[in-house]
Write a protein that holds these residues in place. Structure first.
Motif, mmCIF file in Angstrom:
data_model
loop_
_atom_site.group_PDB
_atom_site.id
_atom_site.type_symbol
_atom_site.label_atom_id
_atom_site.label_comp_id
_atom_site.label_asym_id
_atom_site.label_seq_id
_atom_site.Cartn_x
_atom_site.Cartn_y
_atom_site.Cartn_z
ATOM 1 N N PRO A 96 0.825 -1.218 0.000
ATOM 2 C CA PRO A 96 0.000 0.000 0.000
ATOM 3 C C PRO A 96 0.854 1.261 0.000
ATOM 4 O O PRO A 96 1.917 1.314 0.613
ATOM 5 C CB PRO A 96 -0.807 -0.124 1.299
ATOM 6 C CG PRO A 96 -0.785 -1.578 1.630
ATOM 7 C CD PRO A 96 0.532 -2.084 1.146
ATOM 8 N N HIS A 98 1.058 5.671 0.215
ATOM 9 C CA HIS A 98 0.473 6.951 0.593
ATOM 10 C C HIS A 98 0.728 7.901 -0.576
ATOM 11 O O HIS A 98 1.871 8.168 -0.940
ATOM 12 C CB HIS A 98 1.100 7.466 1.879
ATOM 13 C CG HIS A 98 0.891 6.550 3.038
ATOM 14 N ND1 HIS A 98 -0.279 6.519 3.757
ATOM 15 C CD2 HIS A 98 1.704 5.596 3.588
ATOM 16 C CE1 HIS A 98 -0.190 5.607 4.711
ATOM 17 N NE2 HIS A 98 0.998 5.040 4.628
ATOM 18 N N ALA A 113 -5.678 5.903 -7.056
ATOM 19 C CA ALA A 113 -6.377 5.270 -5.935
ATOM 20 C C ALA A 113 -7.720 4.692 -6.376
ATOM 21 O O ALA A 113 -8.142 3.634 -5.888
ATOM 22 C CB ALA A 113 -6.577 6.273 -4.806
ATOM 23 N N ALA A 121 -3.082 3.465 0.566
ATOM 24 C CA ALA A 121 -3.222 3.520 2.023
ATOM 25 C C ALA A 121 -3.831 4.841 2.457
ATOM 26 O O ALA A 121 -4.555 4.911 3.452
ATOM 27 C CB ALA A 121 -1.864 3.326 2.687
ATOM 28 N N SER A 122 -3.533 5.917 1.714
ATOM 29 C CA SER A 122 -4.136 7.226 1.959
ATOM 30 C C SER A 122 -3.887 8.090 0.736
ATOM 31 O O SER A 122 -3.013 7.797 -0.090
ATOM 32 C CB SER A 122 -3.544 7.906 3.210
ATOM 33 O OG SER A 122 -2.200 8.304 2.979
ATOM 34 N N ARG A 204 -11.969 4.258 -0.501
ATOM 35 C CA ARG A 204 -12.327 4.077 0.907
ATOM 36 C C ARG A 204 -11.204 4.448 1.873
ATOM 37 O O ARG A 204 -11.437 4.528 3.081
ATOM 38 C CB ARG A 204 -12.715 2.608 1.177
ATOM 39 C CG ARG A 204 -13.701 2.022 0.183
ATOM 40 C CD ARG A 204 -15.051 2.691 0.213
ATOM 41 N NE ARG A 204 -15.739 2.488 1.482
ATOM 42 C CZ ARG A 204 -16.962 2.964 1.752
ATOM 43 N NH1 ARG A 204 -17.592 3.685 0.835
ATOM 44 N NH2 ARG A 204 -17.538 2.726 2.907
ATOM 45 N N CYS A 205 -10.003 4.657 1.367
ATOM 46 C CA CYS A 205 -8.890 4.974 2.262
ATOM 47 C C CYS A 205 -9.044 6.394 2.813
ATOM 48 O O CYS A 205 -9.809 7.195 2.274
ATOM 49 C CB CYS A 205 -7.563 4.844 1.517
ATOM 50 S SG CYS A 205 -7.332 6.057 0.198
ATOM 51 N N ALA A 262 -3.337 6.651 9.086
ATOM 52 C CA ALA A 262 -3.675 5.567 8.164
ATOM 53 C C ALA A 262 -2.815 4.337 8.424
ATOM 54 O O ALA A 262 -3.304 3.202 8.367
ATOM 55 C CB ALA A 262 -3.502 6.048 6.734
ATOM 56 N N SER A 270 -10.558 3.791 10.171
ATOM 57 C CA SER A 270 -11.618 3.145 9.400
ATOM 58 C C SER A 270 -12.959 3.828 9.567
ATOM 59 O O SER A 270 -13.911 3.503 8.871
ATOM 60 C CB SER A 270 -11.739 1.679 9.820
ATOM 61 O OG SER A 270 -12.070 1.594 11.197
#
Length: 297
Positions: A96, A98, A113, A121-122, A204-205, A262, A270
């Motif tokens: 993942p 960032h 993403a 991850a973010s 969704r991150c 994250a 979450s």
């Protein structure tokens, strides 16, 4: 400097790590904006603090920019996402990521993403937004103006920029004029495939939006929060589109906070973040202002 052959394009990449034989805690990919921008806007601002915080920092010049190759065509948003995919494969970056994007770079980062939610991850959008029909129309207007004012009346435009913005900005603008004149960028980007609201919601991150308080893009904060399940926005007072280079301290700390949250994988990461738009204070020592900022979003 490192040049990486991705199979169809040679790309200029800079990579910073924590040093002292410490393993990196996570990988952050930094994507810059259009025309006058390059990876330098990160190299002289947030990239060194990110590396010092223990991150593997990957930054690169988009096609046509900086020291990367400048093909005559292939400048749609999907082409930019494809380039990022190919670069990460060539660098053997796994796991993942960032993703941090400034201006147009944020649109590329968000598009990556949306295409690969399992790898994000973010995402941090600095003065940026996901690709929508309104985004494409706005970019079309900006790029049309750049093409007319820089590419077609270059001498007069550069003289005005030199007088009002200085020689360094004029040098960057001259490069932007060449890019607009010699490639299909100004036509390709407004014609890019855009995201539906459902595709945007599928990210969704954790997402962070950072905007200058005097920028029209700050108005995006409520819209982003209404679409994304885990989104926080920060508005930095007294700044416009160049908030990355002018308020690097604030921007960097906000991004590091996002990455820490994250990476922790806690319940907080979450769950939706309830706050909408958080003002941030301007740092007493702004970031390095010599790197230049994007003229187009």
């Amino acid at each position: 400097m490192a040049m990486v052959d991705t199979g169809g394009l040679r790309m200029h990449v800079q990579r910073l790590g924590p040093g002292d034989d410490r393993p990196a805690t996570a990988t952050v990919v930094l994507v810059h904006g259009l025309l006058t921008d390059s990876l330098a806007s990160y190299y002289f601002t947030v990239a060194p603090p990110f590396a010092a915080a223990g991150l593997d920092v990957v930054m690169y010049d988009l096609r046509g920019h900086g020291r990367s190759g400048r093909p005559a065509s292939g400048y749609t948003l999907d082409d930019g996402i494809d380039d990022l995919e190919a670069l990460l494969d060539a660098l053997e970056v796994r796991g993942p990521l960032h993703l941090v994007g400034n201006s147009y770079g944020g649109t590329v980062a968000f598009g990556y993403a949306a295409r690969h939610p399992e790898r994000a991850a973010s995402v941090c959008l600095i003065e940026s937004e996901p690709a929508t029909a309104s985004w494409a129309a706005k970019l079309g207007g900006i790029l049309d103006r750049v093409t007319r004012e820089l590419a077609h009346n270059e001498a007069d435009a550069l003289a005005w920029i030199t007088a009002h913005r200085g020689h360094n900005t004029a040098r960057l603008a001259k490069g932007a004029a060449r890019l607009a004149r010699e490639t299909t960028l100004a036509r390709d980007i407004p014609a890019s495939r855009v995201l539906t609201e459902d595709r945007i919601r599928a990210v969704r991150c954790p997402v962070l939006g950072v905007y200058g308080g005097d920028s029209d893009l700050a108005l995006l904060a409520p819209w982003l929060g209404s679409l994304l399940p885990d989104c926080r926005t920060v508005v930095v007072p007294g700044h416009e589109h160049s908030v990355l280079v002018e308020a690097a301290g604030v921007v960097g700390e906000q991004v590091l906070s996002l990455i820490r949250r994250a990476s922790a994988g806690s319940q907080e990461a979450s769950a939706p973040v309830p706050e909408a738009s958080t003002p941030a204070q301007d740092p007493s020592a702004p970031g390095h202002a010599g790197a230049g900022a994007a003229v187009a979003r």
